[in-house]
Design a protein around this motif. Structure first.
Motif, PDB file in Angstrom:
ATOM      1  N   ASP A  19     -27.979  -0.382  -1.186  1.00  0.00           N
ATOM      2  CA  ASP A  19     -29.062  -0.464  -1.209  1.00  0.00           C
ATOM      3  C   ASP A  19     -30.109  -0.973  -2.202  1.00  0.00           C
ATOM      4  OD1 ASP A  19     -28.143   2.101  -3.725  1.00  0.00           O
ATOM      5  OD2 ASP A  19     -27.722   0.556  -3.426  1.00  0.00           O
ATOM      6  N   ILE A  20     -29.557  -2.174  -3.020  1.00  0.00           N
ATOM      7  CA  ILE A  20     -29.758  -3.273  -3.413  1.00  0.00           C
ATOM      8  C   ILE A  20     -30.244  -4.008  -2.595  1.00  0.00           C
ATOM      9  CG2 ILE A  20     -27.413  -2.942  -5.222  1.00  0.00           C
ATOM     10  CD1 ILE A  20     -26.253  -5.069  -4.437  1.00  0.00           C
ATOM     11  N   GLU A  21     -30.468  -4.617  -1.250  1.00  0.00           N
ATOM     12  CA  GLU A  21     -30.626  -5.519  -0.704  1.00  0.00           C
ATOM     13  C   GLU A  21     -32.242  -5.519  -0.808  1.00  0.00           C
ATOM     14  OE1 GLU A  21     -32.203  -7.899   2.068  1.00  0.00           O
ATOM     15  OE2 GLU A  21     -32.902  -8.273  -0.091  1.00  0.00           O
ATOM     16  N   VAL A  22     -33.515  -4.924  -1.567  1.00  0.00           N
ATOM     17  CA  VAL A  22     -34.656  -4.558  -1.309  1.00  0.00           C
ATOM     18  C   VAL A  22     -35.656  -5.047  -1.258  1.00  0.00           C
ATOM     19  CG1 VAL A  22     -34.262  -2.379  -2.569  1.00  0.00           C
ATOM     20  CG2 VAL A  22     -34.720  -4.713  -4.017  1.00  0.00           C
ATOM     21  N   PRO A  23     -36.544  -5.288  -0.710  1.00  0.00           N
ATOM     22  CA  PRO A  23     -37.809  -6.326  -0.417  1.00  0.00           C
ATOM     23  C   PRO A  23     -38.713  -6.494  -1.996  1.00  0.00           C
ATOM     24  CG  PRO A  23     -37.749  -4.533   0.725  1.00  0.00           C
ATOM     25  CD  PRO A  23     -37.122  -4.120   0.249  1.00  0.00           C
ATOM     26  N   ASP A  70     -19.300  -4.846   8.130  1.00  0.00           N
ATOM     27  CA  ASP A  70     -19.152  -4.601   6.880  1.00  0.00           C
ATOM     28  C   ASP A  70     -20.391  -5.595   6.355  1.00  0.00           C
ATOM     29  OD1 ASP A  70     -17.125  -6.182   4.204  1.00  0.00           O
ATOM     30  OD2 ASP A  70     -18.557  -4.684   4.463  1.00  0.00           O
ATOM     31  N   ALA A  71     -21.214  -3.388   6.088  1.00  0.00           N
ATOM     32  CA  ALA A  71     -22.241  -4.066   4.614  1.00  0.00           C
ATOM     33  C   ALA A  71     -23.723  -4.371   4.841  1.00  0.00           C
ATOM     34  CB  ALA A  71     -21.648  -4.740   3.462  1.00  0.00           C
ATOM     35  N   PHE A  72     -23.550  -3.889   6.063  1.00  0.00           N
ATOM     36  CA  PHE A  72     -25.321  -4.403   7.233  1.00  0.00           C
ATOM     37  C   PHE A  72     -25.864  -3.705   7.442  1.00  0.00           C
ATOM     38  CE2 PHE A  72     -27.397  -8.034   8.226  1.00  0.00           C
ATOM     39  CZ  PHE A  72     -28.871  -7.525   9.566  1.00  0.00           C
ATOM     40  N   PHE A  73     -27.026  -3.161   7.204  1.00  0.00           N
ATOM     41  CA  PHE A  73     -28.660  -2.350   8.072  1.00  0.00           C
ATOM     42  C   PHE A  73     -29.294  -2.977   8.206  1.00  0.00           C
ATOM     43  CE2 PHE A  73     -31.746  -2.788   4.925  1.00  0.00           C
ATOM     44  CZ  PHE A  73     -31.289  -3.280   3.780  1.00  0.00           C
ATOM     45  N   PHE A  74     -29.961  -2.375   9.397  1.00  0.00           N
ATOM     46  CA  PHE A  74     -31.060  -3.109  10.767  1.00  0.00           C
ATOM     47  C   PHE A  74     -31.952  -1.911   9.763  1.00  0.00           C
ATOM     48  CE2 PHE A  74     -29.440  -6.384  13.595  1.00  0.00           C
ATOM     49  CZ  PHE A  74     -28.425  -6.309  13.732  1.00  0.00           C
ATOM     50  N   HIS A  75     -33.239  -2.624  10.373  1.00  0.00           N
ATOM     51  CA  HIS A  75     -33.997  -2.021  10.390  1.00  0.00           C
ATOM     52  C   HIS A  75     -35.239  -2.959  11.403  1.00  0.00           C
ATOM     53  CE1 HIS A  75     -38.650  -1.631   9.320  1.00  0.00           C
ATOM     54  NE2 HIS A  75     -38.782  -0.719   8.677  1.00  0.00           N
ATOM     55  N   PRO A  76     -36.248  -1.584  12.294  1.00  0.00           N
ATOM     56  CA  PRO A  76     -37.062  -2.575  13.266  1.00  0.00           C
ATOM     57  C   PRO A  76     -37.207  -3.569  13.003  1.00  0.00           C
ATOM     58  CG  PRO A  76     -37.385  -0.286  13.275  1.00  0.00           C
ATOM     59  CD  PRO A  76     -36.890  -0.049  11.830  1.00  0.00           C
ATOM     60  N   SER A  77     -37.283  -4.492  11.582  1.00  0.00           N
ATOM     61  CA  SER A  77     -38.261  -4.936  11.685  1.00  0.00           C
ATOM     62  C   SER A  77     -37.242  -6.336  11.608  1.00  0.00           C
ATOM     63  CB  SER A  77     -39.473  -5.436  10.766  1.00  0.00           C
ATOM     64  OG  SER A  77     -39.109  -4.920   9.126  1.00  0.00           O
ATOM     65  N   PHE A 106     -24.992  -7.693   4.347  1.00  0.00           N
ATOM     66  CA  PHE A 106     -26.676  -7.592   4.550  1.00  0.00           C
ATOM     67  C   PHE A 106     -27.298  -8.837   4.822  1.00  0.00           C
ATOM     68  CE2 PHE A 106     -25.206  -5.727   1.024  1.00  0.00           C
ATOM     69  CZ  PHE A 106     -25.585  -5.352  -0.078  1.00  0.00           C
ATOM     70  N   CYS A 107     -26.117  -9.808   5.651  1.00  0.00           N
ATOM     71  CA  CYS A 107     -27.148 -11.319   6.167  1.00  0.00           C
ATOM     72  C   CYS A 107     -26.228 -10.706   7.841  1.00  0.00           C
ATOM     73  CB  CYS A 107     -25.600 -12.386   5.778  1.00  0.00           C
ATOM     74  SG  CYS A 107     -25.877 -13.047   4.353  1.00  0.00           S
ATOM     75  N   LEU A 108     -27.428 -11.241   8.735  1.00  0.00           N
ATOM     76  CA  LEU A 108     -27.730 -11.169  10.120  1.00  0.00           C
ATOM     77  C   LEU A 108     -27.698 -12.516  10.160  1.00  0.00           C
ATOM     78  CD1 LEU A 108     -28.289  -9.751  12.723  1.00  0.00           C
ATOM     79  CD2 LEU A 108     -30.994  -9.777  12.528  1.00  0.00           C
TER      80      LEU A 108
END
Ligand SMILES: NCCCNCCCCCC(=O)CS
Ligand SMILES: [Zn+2]
Length: 601
Positions: free
Chosen positions: A26-30, A93-100, A146-148
């Motif tokens: 939750d720290i990787e914010v826009p 490990d420590a990644f999240f997807f959003h549709p965008s 946090f990296c794709l």
């Protein structure tokens, strides 16, 4: 030589965000991007840059580094609902997807490539890309931390193929180890990867054995992977500068890269919840400035981490300000690296001794009797910079850092005394040639000089002719000692006498530590006044037999390179609490220069 600084930013990259509760991600914010961009505008830095548009990285460009499976998984997430996104994210490990996310990640890749093209085409000299999601943890077949997509690795691979580059340096000053980048290039001698990272003897995420200093690269890539682990939190500016002086810069100059890429994470800065380090935003101006001396200034800075919004944005501004060519701020605070940092620096230098000439004479005997995991240091070494707040744990700590940064940045941007230079000149006529920041001072009155010399410096000043030249030096030095200017320049036909008088005058004035760097032959070697003067003498022939003081170091200038002197100066310098000024004397006749740094009381 190209000029100009590119800035690449696209608001589209702020649409990637966390849709569910995840205390790790939750720290990787826009706002990391928008806040930084706003701060750049606030300092009028955006308008000084060449704004280059981002673009989407193509699938082909992503496949330079990633597998097609990885690409397909990422692509498939665009149409997923929250539940599916959460499930796929859980595979990493420590990644999240959003549709965008997929689209944002492609723009992040494309932004880096646009930056490389702008620099390599000569449209600009250097530049920065503000991107998210970051890249240095992502691997050929996996998202991570946090990296794709690995933006910097793709930029390096792209630059190699499109511009036929043989030597690319990647500097990763993010506080996490960019294991993704390491895995991609560890067998590739054409890409030198340097990373420092919070490690704490493998306790800190991603807690990998291969993040330690002995991971030097594989096969033909041996020597091209440099890991500098920080085994304690609270590392500060002096530790980061020492890492540059004693590890990165000597090797980077020897490698002589054709292009420098920076995995520019600012979670290594003060206030960051991940890094818990103490380095202030202005240190990134120095790090950037050093890297600008490589590859004819071809430097591409690409954002990685950084989660304290104020610390991040101030550090981004310091980086861009320096890329634009603005002078770097005065270094303040602790000057000597802490014991834990010195140990890590020594370990990595020893590990790389076989691969780099600049490390060839490294004395590694200490390795035999020192356990490489020095828990001994845990007990004795309380890193001085961890004493004050480095444990940013909760909200009010964050606010405390905000407050600290407000005051600190004001001092950095508006230093006291202002960076003013004092100079004496032969004729009033040439006064108008000097820039406004130079303050012209009148030579000290001859009677005053005579009185001063006969009282305190008679043993140093032999001929009356020398008295004349002392007037200009003493006038300049007086302005510095009384804090009216920051530095000054004076000309003297008898440099070594002037320096000897200046040194004794400064010590008499109450300074406890004065550094003198004298280039050229010196008739008289001033005594080092019981340790209050550190004399570094760069000369034709060694003169150390004349004095056995440990505060007098003579170097044969044929072998010495600037970075070596700088690092030597740092190693030998003690603690400097406040600013110090410098005074340059040059002898018109023998062009021997001596630089003296005068420390305030
Ligand atoms: N106990 C488990 C803690 C896991 N922490 C993961 C932190 C990932 C940070 C990634 C980052 O900052 C990129 S620059
Ligand atoms: Zn990081």
């Amino acid at each position: 030589m190209a000029s100009g600084t590119a800035l690449i930013y696209d608001e589209e990259m702020t649409s990637h965000k966390l849709l569910w509760n995840d205390p790790i991600c939750d720290i990787e914010v826009p706002e990391r991007l928008s806040f930084s961009y706003e701060q750049l505008k606030c300092y009028h830095l955006v308008e000084r840059c060449v704004c280059v548009p981002a673009r989407e990285g193509s699938e082909e460009e992503i496949l330079l580094v990633h597998s097609s499976e990885h690409l397909e998984v990422a692509k498939s997430t665009q149409t997923m609902n929250e539940e599916e996104l959460k499930r796929v994210s859980g595979n990493y490990d420590a990644f999240f997807f959003h549709p965008s996310t997929y689209r944002c990640a492609r723009i992040a890749v494309g932004a880096g490539l646009q930056l490389v093209d702008s620099v390599m085409s000569g449209k600009v000299c250097n530049g920065m890309a503000l991107v998210r999601p970051p890249g240095h943890h992502s691997q050929r077949n996996a998202a991570n931390g946090f990296c794709l997509f690995n933006n910097v690795a793709i930029a390096a691979e792209y630059a190699k193929r499109k511009y036929g580059l043989q030597r690319i340096l990647i500097v990763d000053w993010d506080v996490h180890h960019g294991q993704g980048t390491q895995y991609i290039f560890e067998e590739d001698p054409s890409v030198l990867y340097f990373s420092w990272h919070r490690y704490e003897h493998q306790e800190f995420w991603p807690s990998l054995k291969e993040s330690d200093y002995d991971a030097v690269g594989l096969g033909r890539g041996k020597g091209s992977n440099i890991n500098l682990p920080w085994n304690k939190v609270g590392m500060g500016n002096s530790d980061y500068l020492a890492a540059f002086f004693h590890v990165l810069l000597p090797v980077a100059f020897e490698f002589d890269p054709e292009l420098v890429l920076v995995s520019s994470g600012y979670d290594s800065g003060i206030g960051d919840p991940e890094g818990q380090m103490n380095a202030t935003p202005d240190v990134f101006a120095h790090l950037t400035h050093f890297l600008m001396q490589l590859a004819n200034g071809k430097l591409c800075v690409i954002l990685e981490g950084g989660y304290h919004l104020k610390s991040l944005s101030e550090s981004v501004c310091m980086t861009v300000k320096t890329l634009l060519g603005d002078p770097v701020p005065q270094i303040t605070g602790e000057m000597a690296p802490c014991l834990s940092a010195i140990e890590s620096i020594q370990n990595v230098r020893a590990a790389h001794k076989p691969y780099w000439k600049c490390l060839m004479y490294e004395d590694t005997s200490f390795l035999q009797n020192l356990s490489t995991k020095s828990h001994l240091l845990e007990k004795v070494n309380t890193n001085p910079s961890t004493e004050h707040e480095s444990k940013i744990t909760n909200k009010d700590e964050m606010v405390k850092v905000e407050r600290f940064l407000e005051l600190h940045m004001k001092n950095i941007l508006f230093p006291v005394p202002p960076i003013k230079t004092a100079a004496t000149i032969e004729s009033e006529a040439s006064a108008h040639l000097l820039p406004l920041s130079v303050r012209v001072v009148k030579e000290m009155d001859m009677n005053e000089v005579k009185a001063l010399v006969s009282a305190f410096y008679a043993d140093l000043v032999k001929e009356d002719e020398t008295l004349l030249s002392l007037g200009s030096m003493l006038a300049v030095l007086d302005k510095i000692l009384t804090k009216q200017v920051c530095n000054g320049i004076a000309e003297s036909p008898t440099a070594s006498v002037s320096v000897a008088v200046a040194l004794r005058h400064s010590v008499r004035f109450g300074f406890q530590r004065v550094l003198c760097i004298f280039v050229g032959d010196m008739e008289i070697i001033p005594n080092t006044e019981d340790g209050r003067i550190l004399m570094i003498h760069i000369c034709e022939k060694q003169q150390s037999e004349k004095t056995n003081s440990k505060h007098y170091i003579s170097l044969n200038w044929k072998e010495v390179r600037f970075t070596f002197i700088r690092s030597l100066v740092y190693v030998r310098m003690h603690r400097f609490e406040e600013n110090f000024s410098s005074c340059y004397f040059s002898s018109s006749r023998r062009q021997s220069h001596s630089v003296k740094r005068v420390r305030r009381r």
